[in-house]
Design a protein around this motif. Structure first.
Motif, PDB file in Angstrom:
ATOM      1  N   GLN A 213     -21.800 111.791  21.050  1.00  0.00           N
ATOM      2  CA  GLN A 213     -22.040 111.356  19.510  1.00  0.00           C
ATOM      3  C   GLN A 213     -21.562 112.232  18.538  1.00  0.00           C
ATOM      4  OE1 GLN A 213     -24.741 111.701  21.750  1.00  0.00           O
ATOM      5  NE2 GLN A 213     -25.248 109.712  22.527  1.00  0.00           N
ATOM      6  N   ASN A 214     -21.686 113.780  18.625  1.00  0.00           N
ATOM      7  CA  ASN A 214     -21.176 114.738  17.913  1.00  0.00           C
ATOM      8  C   ASN A 214     -19.781 114.661  17.805  1.00  0.00           C
ATOM      9  OD1 ASN A 214     -21.302 117.063  16.506  1.00  0.00           O
ATOM     10  ND2 ASN A 214     -21.060 118.269  18.205  1.00  0.00           N
ATOM     11  N   TYR A 215     -18.989 114.390  18.866  1.00  0.00           N
ATOM     12  CA  TYR A 215     -17.739 114.339  18.528  1.00  0.00           C
ATOM     13  C   TYR A 215     -17.033 113.246  17.444  1.00  0.00           C
ATOM     14  CZ  TYR A 215     -12.765 113.182  19.977  1.00  0.00           C
ATOM     15  OH  TYR A 215     -11.457 112.962  19.893  1.00  0.00           O
ATOM     16  N   LEU A 216     -17.662 111.853  17.732  1.00  0.00           N
ATOM     17  CA  LEU A 216     -17.399 111.219  16.669  1.00  0.00           C
ATOM     18  C   LEU A 216     -17.821 111.478  15.365  1.00  0.00           C
ATOM     19  CD1 LEU A 216     -17.317 107.314  18.378  1.00  0.00           C
ATOM     20  CD2 LEU A 216     -15.357 108.981  18.129  1.00  0.00           C
ATOM     21  N   MET A 217     -18.931 112.052  15.303  1.00  0.00           N
ATOM     22  CA  MET A 217     -19.553 112.374  13.991  1.00  0.00           C
ATOM     23  C   MET A 217     -18.470 113.200  13.338  1.00  0.00           C
ATOM     24  SD  MET A 217     -23.262 114.126  13.396  1.00  0.00           S
ATOM     25  CE  MET A 217     -23.826 114.048  11.730  1.00  0.00           C
ATOM     26  N   PHE A 218     -17.968 114.099  13.924  1.00  0.00           N
ATOM     27  CA  PHE A 218     -17.018 115.216  13.368  1.00  0.00           C
ATOM     28  C   PHE A 218     -15.963 114.582  12.640  1.00  0.00           C
ATOM     29  CE2 PHE A 218     -13.354 117.824  12.942  1.00  0.00           C
ATOM     30  CZ  PHE A 218     -13.890 119.099  12.790  1.00  0.00           C
ATOM     31  N   TRP A 219     -15.349 113.515  13.320  1.00  0.00           N
ATOM     32  CA  TRP A 219     -14.341 112.776  12.912  1.00  0.00           C
ATOM     33  C   TRP A 219     -14.618 111.781  11.667  1.00  0.00           C
ATOM     34  CZ3 TRP A 219     -10.420 115.512  13.346  1.00  0.00           C
ATOM     35  CH2 TRP A 219      -9.909 116.291  14.375  1.00  0.00           C
ATOM     36  N   ASP A 220     -15.744 111.240  11.844  1.00  0.00           N
ATOM     37  CA  ASP A 220     -16.396 110.281  10.899  1.00  0.00           C
ATOM     38  C   ASP A 220     -16.680 110.914   9.458  1.00  0.00           C
ATOM     39  OD1 ASP A 220     -17.466 107.889  10.119  1.00  0.00           O
ATOM     40  OD2 ASP A 220     -19.444 108.817   9.952  1.00  0.00           O
ATOM     41  N   LYS A 221     -17.168 112.339   9.502  1.00  0.00           N
ATOM     42  CA  LYS A 221     -17.329 113.082   8.240  1.00  0.00           C
ATOM     43  C   LYS A 221     -15.985 113.426   7.683  1.00  0.00           C
ATOM     44  CE  LYS A 221     -21.814 113.245   8.590  1.00  0.00           C
ATOM     45  NZ  LYS A 221     -22.841 112.477   7.683  1.00  0.00           N
ATOM     46  N   PHE A 222     -15.069 113.914   8.560  1.00  0.00           N
ATOM     47  CA  PHE A 222     -13.750 114.205   8.065  1.00  0.00           C
ATOM     48  C   PHE A 222     -13.052 112.892   7.338  1.00  0.00           C
ATOM     49  CE2 PHE A 222      -9.376 115.676   8.795  1.00  0.00           C
ATOM     50  CZ  PHE A 222      -9.335 116.812   8.108  1.00  0.00           C
ATOM     51  N   GLU A 223     -13.040 111.874   8.238  1.00  0.00           N
ATOM     52  CA  GLU A 223     -12.422 110.752   7.519  1.00  0.00           C
ATOM     53  C   GLU A 223     -12.971 110.287   6.407  1.00  0.00           C
ATOM     54  OE1 GLU A 223      -9.744 109.249   8.364  1.00  0.00           O
ATOM     55  OE2 GLU A 223      -9.007 109.977  10.159  1.00  0.00           O
TER      56      GLU A 223
ATOM     57  N   ASP B 131     -24.529 109.490   6.530  1.00  0.00           N
ATOM     58  CA  ASP B 131     -24.432 109.349   8.280  1.00  0.00           C
ATOM     59  C   ASP B 131     -24.244 107.875   8.482  1.00  0.00           C
ATOM     60  OD1 ASP B 131     -24.966 111.952   8.538  1.00  0.00           O
ATOM     61  OD2 ASP B 131     -27.046 111.689   9.138  1.00  0.00           O
ATOM     62  N   GLY B 132     -24.548 106.983   7.605  1.00  0.00           N
ATOM     63  CA  GLY B 132     -24.506 105.534   8.168  1.00  0.00           C
ATOM     64  C   GLY B 132     -23.095 104.962   8.433  1.00  0.00           C
ATOM     65  N   GLY B 133     -22.850 103.839   9.010  1.00  0.00           N
ATOM     66  CA  GLY B 133     -21.568 103.342   9.298  1.00  0.00           C
ATOM     67  C   GLY B 133     -21.751 101.650   9.613  1.00  0.00           C
ATOM     68  N   GLN B 134     -20.601 101.370   9.928  1.00  0.00           N
ATOM     69  CA  GLN B 134     -20.594  99.921  10.292  1.00  0.00           C
ATOM     70  C   GLN B 134     -19.605  99.795  11.570  1.00  0.00           C
ATOM     71  OE1 GLN B 134     -20.907  96.694  10.193  1.00  0.00           O
ATOM     72  NE2 GLN B 134     -22.542  96.453   8.586  1.00  0.00           N
ATOM     73  N   TRP B 135     -19.869  98.628  12.376  1.00  0.00           N
ATOM     74  CA  TRP B 135     -18.801  98.311  13.442  1.00  0.00           C
ATOM     75  C   TRP B 135     -17.514  98.564  13.401  1.00  0.00           C
ATOM     76  CZ3 TRP B 135     -19.221  98.184  18.547  1.00  0.00           C
ATOM     77  CH2 TRP B 135     -18.133  97.652  19.222  1.00  0.00           C
ATOM     78  N   ASP B 136     -16.745  98.102  12.576  1.00  0.00           N
ATOM     79  CA  ASP B 136     -15.400  98.537  12.179  1.00  0.00           C
ATOM     80  C   ASP B 136     -15.076  99.842  11.710  1.00  0.00           C
ATOM     81  OD1 ASP B 136     -14.445  95.590  12.523  1.00  0.00           O
ATOM     82  OD2 ASP B 136     -15.202  95.071  10.493  1.00  0.00           O
ATOM     83  N   MET B 137     -16.062 100.563  11.200  1.00  0.00           N
ATOM     84  CA  MET B 137     -15.767 101.920  11.018  1.00  0.00           C
ATOM     85  C   MET B 137     -15.953 102.636  12.449  1.00  0.00           C
ATOM     86  SD  MET B 137     -18.261 102.193   7.539  1.00  0.00           S
ATOM     87  CE  MET B 137     -18.211 103.904   7.493  1.00  0.00           C
ATOM     88  N   PHE B 138     -16.736 102.278  13.296  1.00  0.00           N
ATOM     89  CA  PHE B 138     -16.771 102.944  14.595  1.00  0.00           C
ATOM     90  C   PHE B 138     -15.563 102.469  15.466  1.00  0.00           C
ATOM     91  CE2 PHE B 138     -17.841 101.988  19.185  1.00  0.00           C
ATOM     92  CZ  PHE B 138     -18.243 103.126  19.596  1.00  0.00           C
TER      93      PHE B 138
ATOM     94  N   TYR C 157      -9.297 108.533  17.578  1.00  0.00           N
ATOM     95  CA  TYR C 157      -9.666 109.686  18.324  1.00  0.00           C
ATOM     96  C   TYR C 157     -10.157 109.728  19.709  1.00  0.00           C
ATOM     97  CZ  TYR C 157      -9.471 111.386  13.306  1.00  0.00           C
ATOM     98  OH  TYR C 157      -8.843 111.769  12.054  1.00  0.00           O
ATOM     99  N   GLY C 158     -10.215 108.412  20.246  1.00  0.00           N
ATOM    100  CA  GLY C 158     -10.889 108.310  21.532  1.00  0.00           C
ATOM    101  C   GLY C 158     -12.210 108.565  21.535  1.00  0.00           C
ATOM    102  N   VAL C 159     -12.846 109.139  22.935  1.00  0.00           N
ATOM    103  CA  VAL C 159     -14.187 109.480  23.060  1.00  0.00           C
ATOM    104  C   VAL C 159     -14.161 110.740  24.308  1.00  0.00           C
ATOM    105  CG1 VAL C 159     -15.243 107.146  22.434  1.00  0.00           C
ATOM    106  CG2 VAL C 159     -14.406 107.686  24.929  1.00  0.00           C
TER     107      VAL C 159
END
Length: 450
Positions: free
Chosen positions: A102-112, A144-151, A158-160
């Motif tokens: 979850q940390n990996y995707l969080m990094f790119w979510d914050k950056f994006e 921190d929040g998000g939506q399915w399409d953002m996921f 970025y993959g997983v």
């Protein structure tokens, strides 16, 4: 001069005396007052019969991994998404449990999200600073929040990676301070960009060059808080039969394709929002809601509750988990994990009227989507669901070893979104996906994030 007010417009001593007399004339109210003061309103109002009537037994269940824990972060949407995807890895690798990072995707979510926010600022340079739109953009630039399409956007770009490749850090599990620093940085940057445009008349193209320097600082903050995201890694594991496997030098995208392989574009967010401004059978998007510029826009397909429930049930009975969004704080107890409309009797406990329709709750700010989880089971009797098994991400000490149970009545009132494979949609709804989506304002209830 001030406007002269009538006696009915102000709180008078006589009015207070009348209310005091009304309260004191019923001795039961004092007993309830003492009970609430000592134990809290939830303990007094809880219907003790509900835990007996809503057991953790289900006629259909899907195998899941160990319960995850988002800790003190608002990443439920991400945890729920990864919890659905990890089942593919568990199946392909013959594992009892597994976690994706979850940390990996969080990094790119914050950056994006930082880039998305800055681009939104650049797109609204002519809007007044004290206007509603700019105030909304500045309210939470990098939440921190998000939506399915953002996921979906994050996974496709970025993959997983497995969790042990980029494990949790202090800041990923307790995000308040990191978010505060990033918010300060982005608000300061917004002020500088708008000032340069409005007072120095700097062209937008030149402002985008300045944006790159801002993003460099954001990247630095994220690396120091969350660690550097991997570009290559080795995937090593031992399966249920104790066989060891090693797959070397994988990229996150290659790992996703090989071990997960879900075509996320085949899924659609189906919502139930029974408000007058959202006719059923139509698609919707939300202005300025997203994370990845150039990625997929948030898209909703609004349907009636019976269709909404039927689609959820079909996918679940096909042994595929269902990502969903709901208003988790309504009629829910964290200790028992029960979600039911009759769980708390606040009206009789307090002798007040509280009832509203689902549409009224949305329109008047009493409810909206606040949390994402996963359906992993359902109890069906004579073709009708009675209760739903919920995989949460609050750790094993909540609910029943981390699982919650939702009554079907609660489902009707506080469920807002499910992610459904398009193959389950009837042709009429598939056709609706080809419509130009109606754009909702950013502050619409459907613009809320899990």
């Amino acid at each position: 001069m001030g406007v002269e007010l009538t006696q009915q417009q102000v709180i008078t001593d006589a009015l207070i005396d009348r209310f005091k007399t009304d309260f004191q004339k019923d001795p039961v109210r004092k007993v309830i007052m003492n009970a609430i003061k000592k134990n809290g309103i939830n303990a007094v109002a809880m219907n003790q019969e509900i835990p007996v009537n809503i057991p953790y037994t289900f006629s259909h269940e899907i195998q899941t991994g160990k319960i995850t824990n988002q800790k003190q972060s608002g990443r439920c949407w991400m945890f729920a998404g990864l919890n659905t995807l990890r089942l593919r890895v568990m199946e392909r690798c013959h594992l009892d449990t597994f976690e994706l990072s979850q940390n990996y995707l969080m990094f790119w979510d914050k950056f994006e999200k930082a880039n998305y926010f800055l681009e939104s600022i650049l797109e609204t340079l002519d809007e007044p600073t004290d206007g509603r739109l700019i105030a909304w953009l500045l309210r939470a630039p990098i939440h921190d929040g998000g939506q399915w399409d953002m996921f979906v956007n994050l996974v496709e770009k970025y993959g997983v990676v497995p969790k042990d490749v980029m494990p949790e850090t202090f800041e990923s599990s307790k995000t308040q301070r990191m978010n505060r620093v990033l918010t300060m940085k982005l608000r300061k940057s917004a002020a500088e960009l708008r000032k340069a445009y409005q007072e120095e008349h700097v062209a937008v193209e030149d402002l985008r060059s300045r944006k790159e320097a801002i993003l460099n600082e954001v990247y630095r903050i994220l690396c120091q808080s969350l660690g550097e995201p991997p570009t290559l890694f080795d995937f090593e594991y031992r399966d249920k039969d104790h066989h060891f496997y090693r797959d070397a030098r994988l990229t996150p995208q290659a790992f996703y394709q090989k071990y997960v392989g879900v075509a996320l574009q085949d899924y659609v967010s189906v919502i139930n929002a029974p408000t007058k401004n959202k006719p059923f059978g139509k698609t919707y998007t939300v202005k300025f809601l997203g994370n990845v510029k150039g990625g997929k826009d948030v898209l909703y397909l609004n349907v009636e509750m019976d269709v909404f429930k039927e689609l959820t049930l079909k996918q679940l009975l096909d042994n595929e988990p269902v990502w969903f969004g709901c208003d988790v704080g309504q009629m829910m107890d964290r200790d028992t994990g029960i979600m039911d409309l009759a769980l708390f009797d606040f009206e009789n406990t307090l002798n007040v009227s509280l009832g509203m329709t689902k549409a009224e709750r949305l329109e008047y700010g009493d409810s909206l989507m606040t949390h994402a989880m996963v359906f992993t089971g359902v109890h069906v009797v004579e073709g009708k669901p009675l209760r739903w098994k919920v995989e949460n991400s609050w750790g094993e000490d909540r609910g029943n070893k981390g699982f919650f149970v939702m009554s079907d009545a609660w489902f009707d009132e506080y469920m807002y979104q499910v992610v459904i494979h398009k193959k389950y949609l009837p042709d009429t709804l598939k056709a609706a996906l080809d419509q130009e989506p109606i754009a909702l304002e950013p502050w619409d209830p459907m613009g809320s994030l899990a």
